[in-house]
Enzyme design. Structure first.
Site, PDB file in Angstrom:
ATOM      1  N   SER A 245      16.839  17.783   1.428  1.00  0.00           N
ATOM      2  CA  SER A 245      17.903  17.876   0.338  1.00  0.00           C
ATOM      3  C   SER A 245      17.130  17.064  -0.985  1.00  0.00           C
ATOM      4  CB  SER A 245      19.184  17.428   0.880  1.00  0.00           C
ATOM      5  OG  SER A 245      20.168  17.957  -0.060  1.00  0.00           O
TER       6      SER A 245
ATOM      7  N   HIS B 191      18.610  23.967   1.378  1.00  0.00           N
ATOM      8  CA  HIS B 191      19.923  24.628   1.910  1.00  0.00           C
ATOM      9  C   HIS B 191      20.090  25.978   1.510  1.00  0.00           C
ATOM     10  CE1 HIS B 191      20.671  20.633   2.921  1.00  0.00           C
ATOM     11  NE2 HIS B 191      20.943  20.097   1.724  1.00  0.00           N
TER      12      HIS B 191
END
Length: 242
Positions: free
Chosen positions: A127, A162
């Site tokens: 992330s 993501h």
């Protein structure tokens, strides 16, 4: 330690997964029997629960696990440099990409990580910990998903994490690349591990059959060209090479 410049973009690991496959892959990339692995949780504000998950995941593995907390820094500049340059892996956690970059710069960690990278330390993360290495990224650091034209610039272009799991990620990233808000780059599904050597893709692995890494670029006509790179299925016992 390898003199090649290496980084890994992770779509999982101890932050999200129970099987440990991506973390084992990362350790295997070092080629060391007992690599030194430093977790850097800056993006989460050094959240204690995150640190505890790291210790629970890595202290049972064949490695020397440590944590760099910048919110409670105890090392002077010389000791901080020596500590970071002694690591085989610097593993950066998720959270706010913008906050991470600001704190690193305040402490000079951005310069030290660049030096470690040039010396062969494997840089990796999930992330925000994947976004930070690129020139730009797709982030929710300021609330809604959007472009951030900032990063360490060790990986040319942009990164979007993501890609398959968070609503709005895919169309928003594609739109940002299409209109030039972000440069072309790499979109990371959850479950993917992507190793870059000297800024070029060297390995792509997936802990789930559907997980992929994508190259996202403008197609020259105002649209987007999205290309999936084949991922090697990651199973227990499969480790990367140095």
């Amino acid at each position: 330690m390898s003199s090649r410049r290496r980084m890994a973009l992770l779509g999982g690991g101890f932050s999200t997964d129970e099987d440990g496959l991506l973390d084992d892959w990362v350790l295997g990339l070092t080629g060391r029997s007992r690599p030194r692995v430093c977790f850097v949780p800056t993006a989460s504000g050094d959240a204690e629960g995150y640190v505890e998950r790291f210790h629970a995941a890595f202290e049972g593995r064949e490695c020397e696990a440590s944590v760099l907390r910048l919110s409670r820094r105890t090392l002077d500049d010389a000791a901080l440099r020596s500590f970071l340059l002694s690591q085989d892996v610097v593993y950066v956690g998720g959270g706010s990409t913008a906050n991470l970059l600001a704190v690193w710069r305040a402490h000079g960690v951005d310069r030290l990580l660049r030096e470690a990278y040039e010396r062969g330390t494997l840089l990796c993360g999930i992330s925000a910990g994947a976004n930070c290495w690129a020139e730009a990224s797709h982030t929710d650091s300021f609330g809604p998903l959007g472009p951030l034209r900032d990063g360490l610039g060790l990986l040319p272009g942009s990164v979007c994490p993501h890609y398959d799991s968070e609503p709005g990620r895919r169309p928003s990233y594609r739109a940002a690349v299409a209109d030039g808000s972000l440069p072309p780059g790499w979109a990371v599904d959850d479950g993917v591990g992507a190793l870059f050597v000297d800024e070029a893709v060297d390995q792509v692995v997936g802990r789930t059959p559907a997980a992929q890494l994508y190259r996202v670029e403008r197609d020259g006509t105002g649209g987007i060209r999205e290309r999936a790179l084949p991922a090697v299925p990651l199973t227990a016992g499969l480790l990367g090479g140095p």
